[in-house]
Scaffold this active site. Structure first.
Site, mmCIF file in Angstrom:
data_model
loop_
_atom_site.group_PDB
_atom_site.id
_atom_site.type_symbol
_atom_site.label_atom_id
_atom_site.label_comp_id
_atom_site.label_asym_id
_atom_site.label_seq_id
_atom_site.Cartn_x
_atom_site.Cartn_y
_atom_site.Cartn_z
ATOM 1 N N LYS A 43 30.408 -66.217 -16.231
ATOM 2 C CA LYS A 43 29.101 -66.323 -15.577
ATOM 3 C C LYS A 43 28.112 -66.783 -16.638
ATOM 4 O O LYS A 43 28.329 -66.560 -17.834
ATOM 5 C CB LYS A 43 28.677 -64.946 -15.041
ATOM 6 N N GLY B 159 22.800 -59.411 8.753
ATOM 7 C CA GLY B 159 22.508 -60.651 8.039
ATOM 8 C C GLY B 159 23.142 -61.842 8.732
ATOM 9 O O GLY B 159 24.354 -62.027 8.671
ATOM 10 N N GLY C 211 22.839 -65.035 8.052
ATOM 11 C CA GLY C 211 22.630 -66.212 7.204
ATOM 12 C C GLY C 211 23.833 -67.127 7.303
ATOM 13 O O GLY C 211 24.517 -67.169 8.323
ATOM 14 N N VAL D 294 26.801 -67.046 5.886
ATOM 15 C CA VAL D 294 28.100 -66.404 6.092
ATOM 16 C C VAL D 294 28.097 -65.619 7.404
ATOM 17 O O VAL D 294 29.022 -65.729 8.212
ATOM 18 C CB VAL D 294 28.455 -65.460 4.915
#
Ligand code: NAD
Length: 364
Positions: free
Chosen positions: A80, A180, A182, A184
């Site tokens: 990352k 949610g 969104g 996904v």
């Protein structure tokens, strides 16, 4: 804690501090483990309150990527990067390209991708300086939005959990609440709708709720105390930390399977709180790995059917996690962590044995 103590505690191999005053770049690239393959993980551009906070974040996130790749059967390590500063104030072409040069200097040990605070346009700048970039948009020859693949993996993980609990993975008539709607969450609803599940959903956005109602006939639920709504399956697809000591006692579901990262506020304690309440939890970092599988497929020359086919592995892997948890008397989350560690150890041993064999053959 000093950077080395943190690296030692979390098991990191390499941490690279990148600095270029002329372009205002301060970035950290963390490579957690490359036993299985190059360390892959997005670059996050964020106004951290301190450099320590940025370091802890990049170490924690890169370690998480190692586990996600390992448990998903991918030949990838965990990495990352973070760029420190307010993207609205300091982001520039030169800064992003300089970051790309640092990525390039690692010779492929770290492969970067988009994350919070970084746009598709920004990735184009990074790509100008390094080929070690993935998750590019389709018009740049990349795999595009990973969300439908992530949603498909969550759907399969959910089916595996339902199979474990009831003996069938058919979700027809099963009550599922999605938090949610969104990228996904909406794609998950589409999968559930096709299978005639009874879908409940909540979102802060009234427009998203209305859209889902019109398109998929969902039952809207208020975003307050949504988790206490009585359903068979909860699918958190919004934000992390929502399973904690305050919410878990109020849950009225049998299964939790959603896409949100880091759903458990306290990984260990909350995974056992759920188990104690008899709620089957499908580990988030396993069932939301479709996005990672998608970019992994991009590295070989992208094909969406191949990415989806590979994502089907999540179904078997989730069942395996549940049976391992049962056999070992641990929570599914802990079982998934153990299976990831065991895979890394086994491949590491294999590598050592192979190189010893090659050495003895060359001596002979
Ligand atoms: P998104 O930003 O497209 O959607 C998030 C949705 O959640 C939005 O509609 C937002 O209004 C809603 N929301 C936010 N807070 C809420 C709350 N308190 N109550 C109700 N609704 C709320 O994000 P996404 O790409 O769909 O990702 C969803 C989650 O899945 C995130 O945690 C993300 O880290 C994780 N995830 C996504 C992917 C991917 O491929 N996109 C991959 C792995 C994990």
């Amino acid at each position: 804690m000093s950077p080395f103590s943190l690296m030692q505690t979390l098991g990191h191999q390499q941490v690279v501090f990148c600095h270029d005053e002329a372009v205002g770049l301060k970035a950290i690239i963390a490579i957690h483990d490359t036993t299985l393959g190059p360390a892959l993980g997005g670059v996050r551009f964020w106004a951290y309150a301190s450099e320590e906070e940025a370091l802890v974040d990049v170490l924690r996130l890169s370690r998480g990527m190692t586990y996600k790749a390992a448990v998903s059967g991918l030949n990838l390590g965990g990495g990352k990067a973070v760029i420190i500063g307010n993207p609205l104030q300091i982001k520039s072409e030169a800064l992003l390209r300089r970051f790309g040069q640092f990525v390039e200097s690692l010779g492929g040990r770290y492969i970067t991708a988009e994350d919070m605070g970084v746009s598709v346009r920004d990735m184009e700048y990074i790509r100008m300086e390094t080929a070690y970039v993935t998750g590019l948009p389709e018009e740049m020859g990349g795999s595009g939005d990973p969300s439908p693949v992530t949603a498909y993996g969550v759907y399969l993980g959910m089916k595996a959990a339902w199979k474990k609990l009831t003996g069938t993975d058919a979700l027809k008539g099963v009550k599922v609440l999605v938090q949610g709607l969104g990228k996904v969450g909406m794609a998950l609803v589409e999968n559930l709708h096709k299978e005639s599940a009874v879908i409940y959903a909540t979102d802060l956005s009234a427009a998203q709720l209305e859209r889902a109602q019109a398109q998929y006939n969902i039952h809207p639920v208020s975003p307050d105390a949504w988790y206490a709504h009585p359903v068979d399956i909860l699918a958190p697809c919004a934000r992390g930390g929502i399973l904690n000591q305050d919410t878990i006692p109020h849950l009225r579901c049998a299964v939790i399977a959603g896409s949100a990262n880091n759903q458990l506020a306290d990984e260990k304690a909350d995974s056992y709180r759920l188990a104690d309440r008899g709620i089957l939890y499908a580990p988030d970092f396993l069932i939301n790995a479709g996005g990672l599988i998608n970019v992994y497929t991009e590295l070989e020359g992208y094909s969406r059917p191949r990415a989806l086919a590979r994502t089907e592995y999540i179904y078997e892997a989730t069942l395996r996690v549940f049976s391992t948890a049962e056999q070992r008397g641990v929570s599914p989350h802990e079982a998934a962590m153990q299976l990831a560690e065991e895979r890394i150890r086994a491949i590491s041993t294999l590598r050592t044995r192979t190189s010893q064999l090659n050495l003895s053959l060359s001596i002979a």
